[in-house]
Design an enzyme around this catalytic site. Structure first.
Site, PDB file in Angstrom:
ATOM      1  N   ALA A  23      60.543 -35.103  69.829  1.00  0.00           N
ATOM      2  CA  ALA A  23      59.844 -35.757  70.331  1.00  0.00           C
ATOM      3  C   ALA A  23      59.133 -36.859  69.269  1.00  0.00           C
ATOM      4  O   ALA A  23      59.208 -36.797  67.738  1.00  0.00           O
ATOM      5  CB  ALA A  23      58.836 -34.703  70.787  1.00  0.00           C
ATOM      6  N   LYS A  29      49.769 -28.903  70.715  1.00  0.00           N
ATOM      7  CA  LYS A  29      48.908 -28.487  72.224  1.00  0.00           C
ATOM      8  C   LYS A  29      49.211 -29.979  73.188  1.00  0.00           C
ATOM      9  O   LYS A  29      49.816 -31.038  72.952  1.00  0.00           O
ATOM     10  CB  LYS A  29      46.726 -29.212  71.690  1.00  0.00           C
ATOM     11  CG  LYS A  29      47.386 -31.272  71.792  1.00  0.00           C
ATOM     12  CD  LYS A  29      47.228 -31.843  73.006  1.00  0.00           C
ATOM     13  CE  LYS A  29      47.582 -33.476  72.617  1.00  0.00           C
ATOM     14  NZ  LYS A  29      47.904 -33.963  73.533  1.00  0.00           N
ATOM     15  N   ASP A  39      47.558 -33.551  78.970  1.00  0.00           N
ATOM     16  CA  ASP A  39      48.621 -34.792  77.369  1.00  0.00           C
ATOM     17  C   ASP A  39      46.235 -35.267  76.812  1.00  0.00           C
ATOM     18  O   ASP A  39      46.201 -34.698  76.510  1.00  0.00           O
ATOM     19  CB  ASP A  39      48.857 -36.085  78.287  1.00  0.00           C
ATOM     20  CG  ASP A  39      49.397 -36.766  76.771  1.00  0.00           C
ATOM     21  OD1 ASP A  39      49.932 -36.465  76.737  1.00  0.00           O
ATOM     22  OD2 ASP A  39      49.003 -37.904  76.693  1.00  0.00           O
TER      23      ASP A  39
END
Length: 321
Positions: free
Chosen positions: A9, A93, A173
């Site tokens: 990522a 998160k 997000d």
């Protein structure tokens, strides 16, 4: 602590340097579902080992801890898999998308005697500690309201943040930042929420406004969005003054708070981290090696998931959105 990373990522670009600066950590492996991608990524970032498949990395006994930056809907599956493999877990998160799943993770982690923590980087920074110290010392009196938000312009129709099957949406997000900061200030989750969203054609929210009401009548307005340029803000209003916090969620090496009382503004300099994410890694090390309390507890992660899901439920019940 020997780390492995599940996935390639974009946020890894911040976390990898932090792992290398933290004194008790060593990055040893990265995994991807595609072997060629894993090998190319390992070469680019000088990571010793590349592995095909996340489970392959979890089965490697030489790895002590894993960082999980996967799409939101994969966090629960691979956090539980990592726990079952006896690994400590730092999961980006949101930890999960359902508060009950936090309970599952907490129970599994306790049984396996491993540390599992939600990665909320700003919670580890000196700026956050100073803000909480000022509020706790009564610098603005009793907290009456919080106004906070995080926006950035999302580019590319294929971005995973627009995919509902991957847990996309602006609230999951960037909305987690103002929500978690507000609950940190208030000390508990709200007793009432109202949410309103602008829905993208894909089905996710690309802009979200939330109103939270806490005990004793305190309120918070939170905002998240992908439709406007990058901006973050936090203002805490109290019975005797106000505190303005620049860059609350991605603080730089030096930030200046503005404390206003009785019409007088005091500017307070706060020295931060030369490289963000390092303190998050170091605090995680301390929890694993020294038994230090987790900065982000399972109880806090559960409150976060509960509030975010309640906001979504409210927004979906609003007509004509």
């Amino acid at each position: 602590m020997r780390w492995g990373i599940l996935g390639t990522a974009r946020i890894n670009r911040r976390v990898i340097p932090a792992m290398r600066l933290a004194q008790r950590s060593q990055l040893v492996a990265v995994a991807s579902r595609d072997r060629a991608r894993a090998e190319a990524y390992a070469r680019d970032w000088s990571i010793p080992h590349a592995m095909a498949g996340y489970q392959t990395l979890l089965d490697d006994s030489s790895i002590d801890a894993v960082y999980i930056p996967l799409p939101n809907t994969q966090h629960l599956e691979w956090t539980l898999a990592a726990i079952a493999a006896g690994k400590h877990v730092l999961c980006e998160k949101p930890l999960v998308l359902d508060p009950h799943d936090v309970d599952r993770i907490a129970a599994a982690a306790a049984s396996a005697r491993v540390i599992v923590e939600e990665g909320v980087m700003y919670r580890h920074e000196p700026l956050t500690a100073r803000v909480m110290s000022l509020i706790g010392d009564g610098a603005i009196g009793e907290v009456r309201a919080v106004v906070s938000g995080f926006t950035f312009a999302l580019e590319g129709a294929g971005n995973i943040r627009l995919d509902p099957s991957l847990g996309g949406g602006s609230l999951w997000d960037v909305g987690g930042y103002p929500v978690t900061y507000t609950q940190l200030i208030m000390g508990h989750e709200p007793k009432l929420v109202f949410g309103s969203a602008h829905w993208h054609a894909s089905g996710v929210d690309d802009e979200f406004m939330g109103l939270l009401r806490f005990d004793a009548g305190a309120t918070a307005n939170i905002f998240a969005g992908f439709r406007t340029p990058y901006r973050t803000w936090l203002e805490v209003l109290g019975s005797e003054g106000a505190l303005t916090v620049p860059n609350p969620f991605r603080p730089g090496p030096l930030e200046t708070l503005e404390l206003e009382r009785h019409g007088v503004v005091e500017r307070i300099d706060v020295t931060g981290s030369p490289e963000i994410f390092v303190r998050e890694i170091e605090n995680f090390e301390a929890s694993v090696h020294d038994g230090a309390p987790q900065v982000v507890s399972h109880a806090e992660s559960r409150r976060t998931a509960a509030t975010l899901t309640a906001l979504y439920q409210s927004a979906r019940e609003q007509p004509n959105q």
